[in-house]
Design a protein around this motif. Structure first.
Motif, PDB file in Angstrom:
ATOM      1  N   ILE A 376     -18.928  37.147  -5.534  1.00  0.00           N
ATOM      2  CA  ILE A 376     -19.195  36.094  -4.555  1.00  0.00           C
ATOM      3  C   ILE A 376     -18.285  36.293  -3.351  1.00  0.00           C
ATOM      4  CG2 ILE A 376     -18.939  33.627  -4.069  1.00  0.00           C
ATOM      5  CD1 ILE A 376     -19.959  33.006  -6.804  1.00  0.00           C
ATOM      6  N   LYS A 377     -18.858  36.255  -2.155  1.00  0.00           N
ATOM      7  CA  LYS A 377     -18.092  36.451  -0.935  1.00  0.00           C
ATOM      8  C   LYS A 377     -17.383  35.166  -0.543  1.00  0.00           C
ATOM      9  CE  LYS A 377     -18.493  37.906   3.888  1.00  0.00           C
ATOM     10  NZ  LYS A 377     -19.419  38.330   4.977  1.00  0.00           N
ATOM     11  N   LEU A 378     -16.081  35.235  -0.321  1.00  0.00           N
ATOM     12  CA  LEU A 378     -15.282  34.082   0.082  1.00  0.00           C
ATOM     13  C   LEU A 378     -14.847  34.229   1.533  1.00  0.00           C
ATOM     14  CD1 LEU A 378     -13.015  33.651  -3.078  1.00  0.00           C
ATOM     15  CD2 LEU A 378     -15.088  32.398  -2.486  1.00  0.00           C
ATOM     16  N   THR A 379     -14.884  33.139   2.271  1.00  0.00           N
ATOM     17  CA  THR A 379     -14.494  33.136   3.679  1.00  0.00           C
ATOM     18  C   THR A 379     -13.303  32.217   3.879  1.00  0.00           C
ATOM     19  OG1 THR A 379     -16.805  33.455   4.315  1.00  0.00           O
ATOM     20  CG2 THR A 379     -15.280  32.701   6.042  1.00  0.00           C
ATOM     21  N   PRO A 380     -12.204  32.721   4.416  1.00  0.00           N
ATOM     22  CA  PRO A 380     -11.041  31.852   4.683  1.00  0.00           C
ATOM     23  C   PRO A 380     -11.402  30.792   5.737  1.00  0.00           C
ATOM     24  CG  PRO A 380     -10.457  34.192   4.858  1.00  0.00           C
ATOM     25  CD  PRO A 380     -11.948  34.110   4.817  1.00  0.00           C
ATOM     26  N   ILE A 381     -11.039  29.540   5.468  1.00  0.00           N
ATOM     27  CA  ILE A 381     -11.284  28.462   6.427  1.00  0.00           C
ATOM     28  C   ILE A 381     -10.063  27.550   6.475  1.00  0.00           C
ATOM     29  CG2 ILE A 381     -13.783  28.459   6.059  1.00  0.00           C
ATOM     30  CD1 ILE A 381     -13.402  25.839   4.464  1.00  0.00           C
ATOM     31  N   SER A 382     -10.023  26.730   7.490  1.00  0.00           N
ATOM     32  CA  SER A 382      -8.997  25.700   7.588  1.00  0.00           C
ATOM     33  C   SER A 382      -9.559  24.399   7.046  1.00  0.00           C
ATOM     34  CB  SER A 382      -8.580  25.496   9.043  1.00  0.00           C
ATOM     35  OG  SER A 382      -7.859  24.285   9.197  1.00  0.00           O
ATOM     36  N   MET A 383      -8.718  23.608   6.373  1.00  0.00           N
ATOM     37  CA  MET A 383      -9.190  22.314   5.873  1.00  0.00           C
ATOM     38  C   MET A 383      -9.664  21.427   7.013  1.00  0.00           C
ATOM     39  SD  MET A 383      -5.706  20.197   4.980  1.00  0.00           S
ATOM     40  CE  MET A 383      -6.437  18.584   5.280  1.00  0.00           C
ATOM     41  N   TYR A 384      -9.150  21.651   8.219  1.00  0.00           N
ATOM     42  CA  TYR A 384      -9.506  20.798   9.346  1.00  0.00           C
ATOM     43  C   TYR A 384     -10.881  21.138   9.921  1.00  0.00           C
ATOM     44  CZ  TYR A 384      -4.580  19.820   8.881  1.00  0.00           C
ATOM     45  OH  TYR A 384      -3.359  19.472   8.378  1.00  0.00           O
ATOM     46  N   SER A 385     -11.482  22.232   9.439  1.00  0.00           N
ATOM     47  CA  SER A 385     -12.846  22.549   9.862  1.00  0.00           C
ATOM     48  C   SER A 385     -13.875  21.834   9.001  1.00  0.00           C
ATOM     49  CB  SER A 385     -13.078  24.068   9.784  1.00  0.00           C
ATOM     50  OG  SER A 385     -13.049  24.505   8.417  1.00  0.00           O
ATOM     51  N   LEU A 386     -13.411  21.198   7.921  1.00  0.00           N
ATOM     52  CA  LEU A 386     -14.311  20.459   7.044  1.00  0.00           C
ATOM     53  C   LEU A 386     -14.631  19.098   7.648  1.00  0.00           C
ATOM     54  CD1 LEU A 386     -12.520  21.222   3.660  1.00  0.00           C
ATOM     55  CD2 LEU A 386     -14.614  22.295   4.509  1.00  0.00           C
ATOM     56  N   LYS A 387     -15.580  18.425   7.026  1.00  0.00           N
ATOM     57  CA  LYS A 387     -15.905  17.065   7.425  1.00  0.00           C
ATOM     58  C   LYS A 387     -15.084  16.089   6.585  1.00  0.00           C
ATOM     59  CE  LYS A 387     -20.620  18.209   8.857  1.00  0.00           C
ATOM     60  NZ  LYS A 387     -22.066  17.925   8.689  1.00  0.00           N
ATOM     61  N   SER A 388     -14.941  14.866   7.100  1.00  0.00           N
ATOM     62  CA  SER A 388     -14.076  13.901   6.430  1.00  0.00           C
ATOM     63  C   SER A 388     -14.554  13.556   5.025  1.00  0.00           C
ATOM     64  CB  SER A 388     -13.965  12.612   7.264  1.00  0.00           C
ATOM     65  OG  SER A 388     -15.217  11.975   7.369  1.00  0.00           O
ATOM     66  N   ASN A 389     -15.860  13.716   4.760  1.00  0.00           N
ATOM     67  CA  ASN A 389     -16.335  13.351   3.423  1.00  0.00           C
ATOM     68  C   ASN A 389     -16.037  14.421   2.375  1.00  0.00           C
ATOM     69  OD1 ASN A 389     -18.206  15.149   4.488  1.00  0.00           O
ATOM     70  ND2 ASN A 389     -19.959  14.179   3.510  1.00  0.00           N
ATOM     71  N   HIS A 390     -15.288  15.473   2.766  1.00  0.00           N
ATOM     72  CA  HIS A 390     -14.814  16.434   1.784  1.00  0.00           C
ATOM     73  C   HIS A 390     -13.489  15.990   1.154  1.00  0.00           C
ATOM     74  CE1 HIS A 390     -17.678  19.152   3.845  1.00  0.00           C
ATOM     75  NE2 HIS A 390     -17.735  19.747   2.679  1.00  0.00           N
ATOM     76  N   PHE A 391     -12.904  14.913   1.680  1.00  0.00           N
ATOM     77  CA  PHE A 391     -11.612  14.451   1.190  1.00  0.00           C
ATOM     78  C   PHE A 391     -11.791  13.168   0.388  1.00  0.00           C
ATOM     79  CE2 PHE A 391     -10.747  16.370   5.469  1.00  0.00           C
ATOM     80  CZ  PHE A 391     -10.319  17.589   4.982  1.00  0.00           C
ATOM     81  N   ASN A 392     -11.048  13.063  -0.701  1.00  0.00           N
ATOM     82  CA  ASN A 392     -11.198  11.909  -1.570  1.00  0.00           C
ATOM     83  C   ASN A 392      -9.934  11.074  -1.700  1.00  0.00           C
ATOM     84  OD1 ASN A 392     -13.970  11.876  -3.025  1.00  0.00           O
ATOM     85  ND2 ASN A 392     -13.383  14.023  -2.962  1.00  0.00           N
ATOM     86  N   SER A 393      -8.869  11.435  -1.018  1.00  0.00           N
ATOM     87  CA  SER A 393      -7.643  10.657  -1.113  1.00  0.00           C
ATOM     88  C   SER A 393      -7.217  10.188   0.263  1.00  0.00           C
ATOM     89  CB  SER A 393      -6.520  11.481  -1.752  1.00  0.00           C
ATOM     90  OG  SER A 393      -5.993  12.403  -0.822  1.00  0.00           O
ATOM     91  N   ALA A 394      -6.505   9.073   0.298  1.00  0.00           N
ATOM     92  CA  ALA A 394      -6.000   8.549   1.567  1.00  0.00           C
ATOM     93  C   ALA A 394      -4.987   9.509   2.174  1.00  0.00           C
ATOM     94  CB  ALA A 394      -5.366   7.175   1.339  1.00  0.00           C
ATOM     95  N   VAL A 395      -4.215  10.214   1.345  1.00  0.00           N
ATOM     96  CA  VAL A 395      -3.226  11.166   1.849  1.00  0.00           C
ATOM     97  C   VAL A 395      -3.912  12.254   2.670  1.00  0.00           C
ATOM     98  CG1 VAL A 395      -1.527  12.910   1.180  1.00  0.00           C
ATOM     99  CG2 VAL A 395      -1.600  10.716  -0.017  1.00  0.00           C
ATOM    100  N   MET A 396      -4.994  12.808   2.145  1.00  0.00           N
ATOM    101  CA  MET A 396      -5.727  13.846   2.864  1.00  0.00           C
ATOM    102  C   MET A 396      -6.417  13.291   4.105  1.00  0.00           C
ATOM    103  SD  MET A 396      -5.037  16.567   1.258  1.00  0.00           S
ATOM    104  CE  MET A 396      -6.188  17.688   2.069  1.00  0.00           C
TER     105      MET A 396
END
Length: 479
Positions: A376-396
């Protein structure tokens, strides 16, 4: 049954899986007398039901159903939802393949039936190991409009929105906490229908539309939570907004006690709004009538009954249940913009986890694991390129929020004390460097936790909630 209805059934029967079959659907239609047609990616059962006279049921009679097994259809679903009451319309979202899309909307004939459906069918095991989610569904008729010049008045914004979009009913504008002659840089535009709001959003959403030479930001406004009438009849707390920053709790208590000395139990002020608690509901209602529109320290205040929220469930729903039940919710009442995540900075929210699209909120990301196959090909990304609904904690969420506003990351400082029974209790203080020298130097909840994780999560939750009440204007976070 007319030919159109049969064709509508056949149209989604080309690929049949599991229990779906034409005979079962036709038998359901014959038994109930309801029509069934498919259009625009959804299959409608009823709407209206046989013998219905008059307008459709009012707002608040529809529920959203998520996590429906993809091979389950009306012949199984309708009998389940009929347990709560008479169905006006059942809309099952469909794929072109013939499978359903995992969610549906059920409109009942009364609000009471809809509320009963939520009570008895939310988390209902519809098949072994398969639990559906049921919550209230509201047609959203309100848009959030950001990046509005702060010197514009309500009348100017209303006239301009009527020029560029159709069906505008009203505009809600809030004054700045520090300068009552200016707005907060955003407004809520109310439309006559969900369709009118959707058409306006489609026209304005590309990001190139300008008002008064400013490129505006447009999104759905999160609907206010509906509170049943029985609950509101017990409320004895008033929500007071448009206060001066300098106005104290003592001043507010004295002003509200003028109409009846000793009627006010206590006052909790947050920034430019407050909650006034009365000993008796009758006094609260009378004070609301007397004090609405009055001036306190030169500011004309608005007074309404506060809307109760569930202390245990509010943040747990927004954070998909990731915060400990032992960490009590910090806000007991929510009203208007202070509970609205699309006011200042569009604080990220997450709907209750339902496996399907819950319009108008963005689609959710399923929390599950997938096999990691070799190759499986993996691509390095930054967490900040994700959308907010990828986070489940208030800290994130807080880290993401700061990054999207080009702020330095939040700084956490841990403190501890010992309880009377010898337990170590923990609390975090959070400093946001970008605003540390401004309206608030740090954020610290008034609750202590027994675990490090809960303490950090609670502090981040507290900070996110209070960032929305500061008179700052960070950029809109793109969801």
């Amino acid at each position: 049954m007319n030919e159109e209805n049969i064709d509508g059934t056949n149209g989604c029967s080309k690929v049949r899986t599991g229990t779906q079959n034409e005979a079962a659907l036709l038998a359901l239609m014959e038994k109930t007398g309801y029509n069934m047609v498919q259009e625009n990616g959804q299959r409608k059962f009823g709407g209206p039901p046989p013998g219905w006279e008059g307008p459709p049921p009012p707002r608040g009679c529809e529920v959203f159903v998520g996590k429906i097994p993809r091979d389950m259809y009306e012949d199984e679903l309708v009998p389940v939802f009929e347990r709560a009451g008479k169905i006006y319309e059942f809309r099952l979202m469909m794929e072109f393949s013939g499978e359903n899309r995992g969610y549906a909307f059920v409109m009942y004939t009364t609000k009471e039936e809809a509320q009963l459906a939520i009570r008895i069918l939310n988390n209902y095991e519809i098949r072994p190991g398969k639990f559906i989610g049921v919550c209230v569904s509201l047609d959203n008729c309100r848009l959030f409009i950001g990046a509005i010049p702060k010197e514009k008045k309500k009348e100017e914004i209303l006239d301009e929105m009527k020029k560029v979009t159709e069906g505008v009913v009203d505009v809600i504008v809030y004054p700045s906490a520090t300068d009552k002659t200016k707005n907060r840089g955003f407004a809520f535009v109310e439309y006559e229908s969900h369709r009118a709001a959707a058409m306006a959003r489609r026209k304005l959403i590309p990001g190139t539309f300008q008002l008064w030479g400013h490129t505006i930001q447009v999104d759905w406004a999160d609907p206010e939570k509906e509170v049943d009438e029985e609950t509101m009849q017990r409320v004895k707390v008033l929500y007071v907004r448009n206060l001066m920053i300098s106005t104290t709790e003592e001043t507010i208590k004295a002003e509200f006690n003028k109409f009846k000395p000793g009627a006010v139990e206590r006052v909790k002020k947050l920034r430019d709004y407050a909650f006034v608690h009365f000993f008796n509901r009758e006094d609260a209602v009378a004070a609301m009538s007397v004090m609405n529109g009055k001036c306190i320290d030169g500011a004309s205040i608005e007074v309404t009954l506060a809307k109760p929220v569930n202390k245990e469930n509010t943040w747990r729903q927004q954070l998909n249940g990731q915060i400990s039940p032992n960490s009590e919710n910090l806000i007991v009442f929510a009203n208007k913009e202070e509970s609205h995540p699309k006011t200042l900075g569009k604080l990220p929210t997450l709907p209750a986890r339902l496996n399907g699209q819950h319009s108008p909120s963005p689609p959710e990301v399923e929390r599950c694991t997938y096999p990691f196959y070799p190759g499986i090909k993996l691509t390095p990304i930054s967490m900040y390129s994700l959308k907010s609904n990828h986070f489940n904690s208030a800290v994130m969420h807080l880290d993401y929020y700061c990054n999207k506003n080009n702020w330095a990351p939040p700084e956490y400082y841990l403190y501890s004390t010992t309880s009377q029974d010898g337990k170590v209790l923990l609390v975090y203080k959070i400093v946001i460097p970008a605003i540390a020298n401004g309206s608030q130097s740090y954020f610290m909840p008034d609750k202590l936790c027994t675990t490090l994780e809960d303490a950090k999560e609670l502090a981040a939750q507290f900070t996110l909630l209070h960032l929305g009440n500061l008179d700052i204007c960070p950029c809109q976070i793109s969801c």
